[in-house]
Design a protein around this motif. Sequence first.
Motif, PDB file in Angstrom:
ATOM      1  N   LEU A  29       0.826  -1.215   0.000  1.00 30.29           N
ATOM      2  CA  LEU A  29       0.000   0.000   0.000  1.00 30.29           C
ATOM      3  C   LEU A  29       0.858   1.263   0.000  1.00 30.29           C
ATOM      4  O   LEU A  29       0.558   2.247  -0.700  1.00 30.29           O
ATOM      5  N   THR A  30       1.958   1.229   0.789  1.00 30.24           N
ATOM      6  CA  THR A  30       2.844   2.406   0.828  1.00 30.24           C
ATOM      7  C   THR A  30       3.518   2.612  -0.516  1.00 30.24           C
ATOM      8  O   THR A  30       3.636   3.761  -1.006  1.00 30.24           O
ATOM      9  N   GLN A  31       3.982   1.511  -1.126  1.00 27.31           N
ATOM     10  CA  GLN A  31       4.614   1.622  -2.446  1.00 27.31           C
ATOM     11  C   GLN A  31       3.645   2.186  -3.482  1.00 27.31           C
ATOM     12  O   GLN A  31       3.995   3.067  -4.283  1.00 27.31           O
ATOM     13  N   ARG A  32       2.425   1.705  -3.454  1.00 34.04           N
ATOM     14  CA  ARG A  32       1.435   2.206  -4.411  1.00 34.04           C
ATOM     15  C   ARG A  32       1.131   3.685  -4.170  1.00 34.04           C
ATOM     16  O   ARG A  32       1.002   4.480  -5.122  1.00 34.04           O
ATOM     17  N   GLU A  33       1.030   4.076  -2.888  1.00 37.41           N
ATOM     18  CA  GLU A  33       0.745   5.471  -2.571  1.00 37.41           C
ATOM     19  C   GLU A  33       1.898   6.389  -3.006  1.00 37.41           C
ATOM     20  O   GLU A  33       1.679   7.460  -3.596  1.00 37.41           O
ATOM     21  N   LEU A  34       3.137   5.951  -2.724  1.00 33.20           N
ATOM     22  CA  LEU A  34       4.285   6.768  -3.123  1.00 33.20           C
ATOM     23  C   LEU A  34       4.411   6.855  -4.633  1.00 33.20           C
ATOM     24  O   LEU A  34       4.737   7.922  -5.182  1.00 33.20           O
ATOM     25  N   ARG A  35       4.173   5.753  -5.330  1.00 34.48           N
ATOM     26  CA  ARG A  35       4.241   5.781  -6.787  1.00 34.48           C
ATOM     27  C   ARG A  35       3.167   6.697  -7.365  1.00 34.48           C
ATOM     28  O   ARG A  35       3.416   7.422  -8.339  1.00 34.48           O
ATOM     29  N   GLN A  36       1.974   6.673  -6.731  1.00 35.38           N
ATOM     30  CA  GLN A  36       0.915   7.552  -7.210  1.00 35.38           C
ATOM     31  C   GLN A  36       1.298   9.023  -7.003  1.00 35.38           C
ATOM     32  O   GLN A  36       1.023   9.880  -7.859  1.00 35.38           O
ATOM     33  N   GLU A  37       1.951   9.305  -5.872  1.00 37.53           N
ATOM     34  CA  GLU A  37       2.404  10.680  -5.640  1.00 37.53           C
ATOM     35  C   GLU A  37       3.435  11.098  -6.691  1.00 37.53           C
ATOM     36  O   GLU A  37       3.402  12.237  -7.197  1.00 37.53           O
ATOM     37  N   VAL A  38       4.382  10.186  -7.024  1.00 35.00           N
ATOM     38  CA  VAL A  38       5.373  10.496  -8.059  1.00 35.00           C
ATOM     39  C   VAL A  38       4.692  10.714  -9.400  1.00 35.00           C
ATOM     40  O   VAL A  38       5.014  11.674 -10.141  1.00 35.00           O
ATOM     41  N   ASP A  39       3.727   9.843  -9.741  1.00 33.31           N
ATOM     42  CA  ASP A  39       3.027  10.003 -11.022  1.00 33.31           C
ATOM     43  C   ASP A  39       2.262  11.323 -11.071  1.00 33.31           C
ATOM     44  O   ASP A  39       2.239  12.012 -12.103  1.00 33.31           O
ATOM     45  N   ASP A  40       1.625  11.695  -9.951  1.00 28.12           N
ATOM     46  CA  ASP A  40       0.901  12.972  -9.919  1.00 28.12           C
ATOM     47  C   ASP A  40       1.869  14.148 -10.105  1.00 28.12           C
ATOM     48  O   ASP A  40       1.568  15.125 -10.827  1.00 28.12           O
ATOM     49  N   PHE A  41       3.027  14.039  -9.438  1.00 28.37           N
ATOM     50  CA  PHE A  41       4.044  15.081  -9.581  1.00 28.37           C
ATOM     51  C   PHE A  41       4.499  15.202 -11.031  1.00 28.37           C
ATOM     52  O   PHE A  41       4.606  16.310 -11.598  1.00 28.37           O
ATOM     53  N   LEU A  42       4.766  14.061 -11.671  1.00 26.65           N
ATOM     54  CA  LEU A  42       5.228  14.090 -13.057  1.00 26.65           C
ATOM     55  C   LEU A  42       4.157  14.661 -13.986  1.00 26.65           C
ATOM     56  O   LEU A  42       4.475  15.401 -14.938  1.00 26.65           O
ATOM     57  N   GLU A  43       2.899  14.356 -13.732  1.00 24.20           N
ATOM     58  CA  GLU A  43       1.821  14.891 -14.563  1.00 24.20           C
ATOM     59  C   GLU A  43       1.741  16.417 -14.447  1.00 24.20           C
ATOM     60  O   GLU A  43       1.553  17.127 -15.444  1.00 24.20           O
ATOM     61  N   ASN A 147      13.960  10.781  -9.999  1.00 30.34           N
ATOM     62  CA  ASN A 147      14.747   9.745  -9.345  1.00 30.34           C
ATOM     63  C   ASN A 147      13.932   9.126  -8.199  1.00 30.34           C
ATOM     64  O   ASN A 147      13.306   9.836  -7.420  1.00 30.34           O
ATOM     65  N   LEU A 148      13.959   7.781  -8.111  1.00 36.04           N
ATOM     66  CA  LEU A 148      13.177   7.065  -7.094  1.00 36.04           C
ATOM     67  C   LEU A 148      13.988   6.719  -5.853  1.00 36.04           C
ATOM     68  O   LEU A 148      13.536   5.916  -5.027  1.00 36.04           O
ATOM     69  N   ASP A 149      15.169   7.319  -5.733  1.00 36.39           N
ATOM     70  CA  ASP A 149      15.992   7.001  -4.559  1.00 36.39           C
ATOM     71  C   ASP A 149      15.252   7.332  -3.262  1.00 36.39           C
ATOM     72  O   ASP A 149      15.282   6.559  -2.295  1.00 36.39           O
ATOM     73  N   GLU A 150      14.602   8.470  -3.221  1.00 33.37           N
ATOM     74  CA  GLU A 150      13.895   8.857  -1.999  1.00 33.37           C
ATOM     75  C   GLU A 150      12.745   7.904  -1.695  1.00 33.37           C
ATOM     76  O   GLU A 150      12.548   7.493  -0.537  1.00 33.37           O
ATOM     77  N   THR A 151      12.009   7.533  -2.747  1.00 35.43           N
ATOM     78  CA  THR A 151      10.899   6.581  -2.560  1.00 35.43           C
ATOM     79  C   THR A 151      11.417   5.234  -2.084  1.00 35.43           C
ATOM     80  O   THR A 151      10.870   4.624  -1.150  1.00 35.43           O
TER      81      THR A 151
END
Length: 454
Positions: A29-43, A147-151
């Motif tokens: 769930l945390t991975q999915r939430e963080l990835r969604q935040e990254v995707d929203d940021f990129l959009e 970069n996904l280092d922080e995630t």
Amino acid sequence: MSLQARVGLLAFVAVILGVGLTVGGSYFLTQRELRQEVDDFLERRAEVVAGTLGNPADAGARGELGTLPVIGVIELADFDAHVQILDGEGQPVFSIGAVVLPVGSEERRLATGGDAPVRRTAEIDGQRYRILTAPFSGEGAVQIARNLDETDRVLNDLLRRTVPLGAAIAVAAATAAWLLTRRALRPVAQLTDATERVARTQDLAAAIEVNRGDEVGVLARSFNAMLEALRTSRQQQKRLVADAGHELRTPLTSIRTNVDLLQRVESLQEGERRRILTDVNAELHELSELVRELVELAGEPGADDEPFATLDLADLAVEAADRARRRTGREIATEASDREPVSGQLGSLERAIDNLVGNATKFTPEGTPIRILTAGGRLEVHDAGPGIPIEDQPLVFDRFFRSASARAKPGSGLGLAIVKQIIERLDGHVWAGKSPMGGAEVGFEIPTGKADDH
């Protein structure tokens, strides 16, 4: 492996599975939430770049605002994402940052006229990036990467914290389960020790102390009840052997005496010899009856191999009266007021009724009446004899009991005990009392119903 160890291991495995599912679920769930935040940021960044440039050709209008480089109005310094612009053929024409973003077939197809953004995760120079490729309003596309280092660091920190914590919780739960199981199974251990002690010493007086009301307490109480039943059975067995030895001694002594007399046959008159032989035959008959009744009483006749059947006590009473009438010549009357059937074993019930009727014929004078009354599952035998003393009435169904007035009569004192055993096996009860005819009333009552209901 002991039950205590198995319960502890089971608790450990269960907690490990629970913790594993919890950690895995939290990680997912945390991975999915963080990835969604990254995707929203990129959009959001892609919208800014696409809205500012309009098309890839505008990327050439690069200038400077003071000391800061710009594309249109976008300040390039400290821009928090990697940007790469693709022309209408999917070729990179401009980028912000030192990282060259990969361009695949899907990205090229998007740049030549697609409309659905492309998202993927790629490894560049040993580092993981999340890349979004979005189309311009005309042709070309913009690629935004982060970069996904922080995630990854956040997810790794989550694992580093939760896995040891989960393991510690599992160990603590297993230890607690082991301790609780040890306490809960203490009566079982006592039960085991008591069982082994009884098997080793044959001492049935050792009981388990019970001070709990759960299933283990019920088990301990059941074991104590079993010990009490075994103790009672052993006492009855000892009493039976002692009483049987006493009852057997009398006919055996008489037979031995008579045999000694017969050894001096030359000095005996014919009449005396005939009388001794008659006595020996009578004693042998009484001894045979005693042995048969002992075997029958000890072996619970019919309990295992005789099937249950639907019976009518009134019919059984008539048949028992006929048998007693042929054997003794006495007049025995029967009377039935209810013909409701009972469920029982034919041979056993015949034996019980015969014993009651035989008891009445034995202890009443010739010519006095005997009546058998039946009503459903109730059967009573009435006579006009001397009756049973009140103090003896509760004892007449005990093994080998014979009242003072009956000791001169032949018999073993087992007949009514056999009746009681048969009737109690059918969930019934027996009684003895005073008959309205002036003598004794002895009878039994068993539940009514058909054999299929048993």
